[in-house]
Structures are given as C-alpha cells and as structure tokens.
Design an enzyme around this catalytic site. Structure first.
Site, PDB file in Angstrom:
ATOM      1  N   THR A 117       0.811  -1.216   0.000  1.00 24.09           N
ATOM      2  CA  THR A 117       0.000   0.000   0.000  1.00 24.09           C
ATOM      3  C   THR A 117       0.845   1.268   0.000  1.00 24.09           C
ATOM      4  O   THR A 117       1.961   1.281   0.549  1.00 24.09           O
ATOM      5  CB  THR A 117      -0.908   0.010   1.259  1.00 24.09           C
ATOM      6  OG1 THR A 117      -1.503   1.309   1.389  1.00 24.09           O
ATOM      7  CG2 THR A 117      -0.130  -0.272   2.532  1.00 24.09           C
ATOM      8  N   TYR A 141      -1.436   0.112   9.975  1.00 31.04           N
ATOM      9  CA  TYR A 141      -1.763  -0.559   8.714  1.00 31.04           C
ATOM     10  C   TYR A 141      -0.552  -0.495   7.769  1.00 31.04           C
ATOM     11  O   TYR A 141      -0.049  -1.516   7.293  1.00 31.04           O
ATOM     12  CB  TYR A 141      -3.002   0.087   8.082  1.00 31.04           C
ATOM     13  CG  TYR A 141      -3.235  -0.352   6.661  1.00 31.04           C
ATOM     14  CD1 TYR A 141      -3.332  -1.695   6.333  1.00 31.04           C
ATOM     15  CD2 TYR A 141      -3.346   0.593   5.631  1.00 31.04           C
ATOM     16  CE1 TYR A 141      -3.530  -2.096   5.021  1.00 31.04           C
ATOM     17  CE2 TYR A 141      -3.552   0.199   4.325  1.00 31.04           C
ATOM     18  CZ  TYR A 141      -3.638  -1.140   4.018  1.00 31.04           C
ATOM     19  OH  TYR A 141      -3.821  -1.531   2.722  1.00 31.04           O
TER      20      TYR A 141
END
Ligand code: UDP
Length: 330
Positions: A117, A141
C-alpha cells in the site's frame, strides 16, 4: 490448468483478481476466513475456508492444489481501525503473512504477488511518491504492510522466493458486469460512502477534515480502477513465471483528487446531490498520496484505461444499484 492460491479471494480486490485469473487461463483457489469477505463473491474457482495463521490448514491446501503462485490479498486494511487496534494489525497482517510465506516456501511454491500500500510511504510534502521514496508509515496498517515487504525480501534472499510487491493507491470502481464489487461492513471508503449518502442508505457523508494544506482543504488521493489494478497482477504473475525476479511497483494513475472533487464527480455521474457535513480530521490520514506509476507502465506494460474518475464512479454506482451480495445470496 495452472492454479493460483488467492488469499482474500472473497474480498473486494481478491474477487476481481479471481475473475481475471480465470479469464487469463488460471484456476484461482480462494483461501479466505470470511471475516470481511463474502462466500457469494467466490464464483470463479474452488473455495477453501481458513485462517492465515493456521499453518496445518495452509499446508493441506498447498498440497491439494500445488499452486504455481500465491496472490496474497488477505489483510485488515482500515487506517482508523489500525490506529485504535495496532495489535490486531500486527497479528493478523504480519504474523498471518509470515505463516503463509513459510507454508508457501515449504510447499516449494516460489512466486508471490503481494498487495502492499501507499500507506507505507507516510507523509512526504508535495512529492509524487515513487518506489524509491522512503517508507515512513503513519499508522499500523502501513507499518504492517512494510513489515511484510521486509519478510518477502528476506525470504527472497534465503529461500529463492520471488515476489512482485504492488503498492496500491486508492482502489475504486467495480466489475463492469457487476458480478463482483466492493462491499465492506461497515463501509468506510470514500466512493461507496458517497454513493450510500446519495442513495439515502446513510444520512450523509462526513468529510474527514477540511483544514489540510490542499487547494480546497480536503485530502488528496490517487484513485485507480480495481479492474486495471488486477490486470497489473496478471502482468506481475507473468513477470514471475518468466523468471524476471522480484520487483516493487506502485499502482496508481499519477493524478490526485480531493474529497470534494470526488463528491462533485459523483454528483455529475448520478445527477444527485451528496448530503454531507464537514468533520474533523481522521487520525492517521496523510494530506496527499499521489503515485509515480511510470515503473509499472514501463516494466510491465501496464495501462490504466478504466481509471478515469467518471468511469470508476459509473461502475461503482452500477454495482451499488444491484444491492451488493445480500441480494445475490443463494
Ligand atoms: N474520507 C472522508 N469521509 C469518509 C471516508 C473517507 O472524508 O466517509 C476521506 C479520507 O479521509 C481520505 C479519503 O477520503 O482522505 C479516502 O479515504 P478512504 O477511506 O476511501 O481510503 P484511504 O485513503 O484511507 O485508504
């Protein structure tokens, strides 16, 4: 037929990948715990329910199907949740992925395509993010995904594991045939939330912060169509099968849209106003995340044909109006 083990194949991106794998002549084997995925989204190959951390179950599935590669989508992926529950992210994403990668190596499968990501980059003032930009994640995350990238590199050096790591920007849109689409519960992603607000399925959209240093005060993101995104995964798989070695690619369009610009595009596509309220910033959000995506175009021959904002919203709106998986359930 060559098989590919698709973790998270019952989720948003994984289900689109399964559809395209099938069309490209591979059999996708979905491995998913259905914590956020949908059984009804598994339409293009066999389903095996299991946890990433269950090594015995993974060994069984690798032995049964002998996949040529793993596409690893299964993960928790919400910034807000990661800020509140970092342990959950380190356990599920990092420990789970480590178990998967160990099982993969033990089974003699040497190819992994991994969903990373742009949240691994963190905040970098006014620069386009390319693959060499330092990774300084702002939340657990992004940190969990960066750690998995490190695991893949270490296993590459020690165990001859090849990986293609894709750093996604903001994934949007849906299968134009509406066989699969985006369905999270609760939904937190901007475009589906905007469509729910337009459709009266929620009171209104809350804009998370209007005091960012951007032209209209709202965060800027780079949105890429899920169909273009999964196309890159097929190209990445072929890159690995051709023995071209490990590589990292950003997947975005290079164009940024603010929250207000996305709302305006949705108003134009649906011809309806977006009910909204201005709220405070959401913890863990970077001001601007825009991709430098030349590398995937140059090295993989990738293109982002479907990724205009209008097309992404049109496809998401079509999917939204089918009612999602509830109305599809058998
Ligand atoms: N956003 C918002 N309201 C919402 C959901 C998202 O203002 O209800 C904003 C969010 O703060 C971010 C952008 O929209 O700037 C995209 O957020 P999303 O959750 O879709 O993806 P993320 O960038 O977190 O991966």
């Amino acid at each position: 037929m060559k098989r590919v083990l698709v973790t998270g194949g019952a989720g948003y991106i994984g289900s689109h990948a399964c559809k395209l794998l099938r069309q490209a002549g591979y059999e996708p084997i979905t491995y998913d715990n259905l914590s956020t995925g949908w059984r009804a989204a598994v339409k293009f190959g066999p389903f095996e329910q299991g946890e990433l951390e269950d090594r015995a179950r993974l060994d069984e599935v690798f032995a049964k199907y002998q996949p040529v590669a793993v596409m690893h989508f299964a993960a928790l992926s919400l910034v807000g949740e990661a800020m509140a529950k970092p342990g959950l992210y380190w356990r599920n994403n990092v420990a789970g992925s480590l178990t998967l990668i160990e099982a993969c190596v033990a089974a003699g499968c040497r190819n992994v395509v991994f969903s990373s990501t742009c949240a691994t980059y963190g905040e970098h003032d006014n620069v386009v993010l390319n693959e060499d930009t330092p990774q300084e994640p702002l939340n657990a995350y992004g940190a969990s995904k960066r750690a998995i990238e490190d695991i893949l590199r270490d296993f590459g050096a020690a165990h001859d594991l090849q990986s293609v790591i894709f750093r996604y920007f903001n994934v949007a849109g849906a299968d134009p045939e509406a066989e699969v689409g985006e369905a999270h519960e609760p939904e937190t992603h901007l475009i589906p939330v905007v469509l729910q607000a337009i459709d009266g399925q929620r009171d209104k959209l809350t804009i998370h912060g209007t005091d960012y240093e951007t032209p209209d005060g709202t965060c800027i993101r780079d949105y890429v169509h899920v169909c273009d995104l999964v196309e890159a995964h097929i190209l990445g798989l072929k890159h690995l099968e051709a023995g071209k070695g490990s590589a990292v690619f950003n997947l975005g369009t290079g164009e940024g849209f603010s929250v207000r610009e996305v709302m305006e595009a949705a108003r134009v596509v649906t011809n309806r106003d977006v009910p909204y309220v201005e709220g405070p910033r959401r913890a863990g959000d970077a001001t601007k995340l825009v991709s430098g995506s030349e590398k995937a175009v140059r090295d993989l021959g990738w293109s982002t044909e479907r990724s205009s904002m209008r097309q992404m919203i049109e496809d998401a709106w079509r999917w939204h109006r089918t009612g999602g998986y509830e109305s599809h359930s058998d």
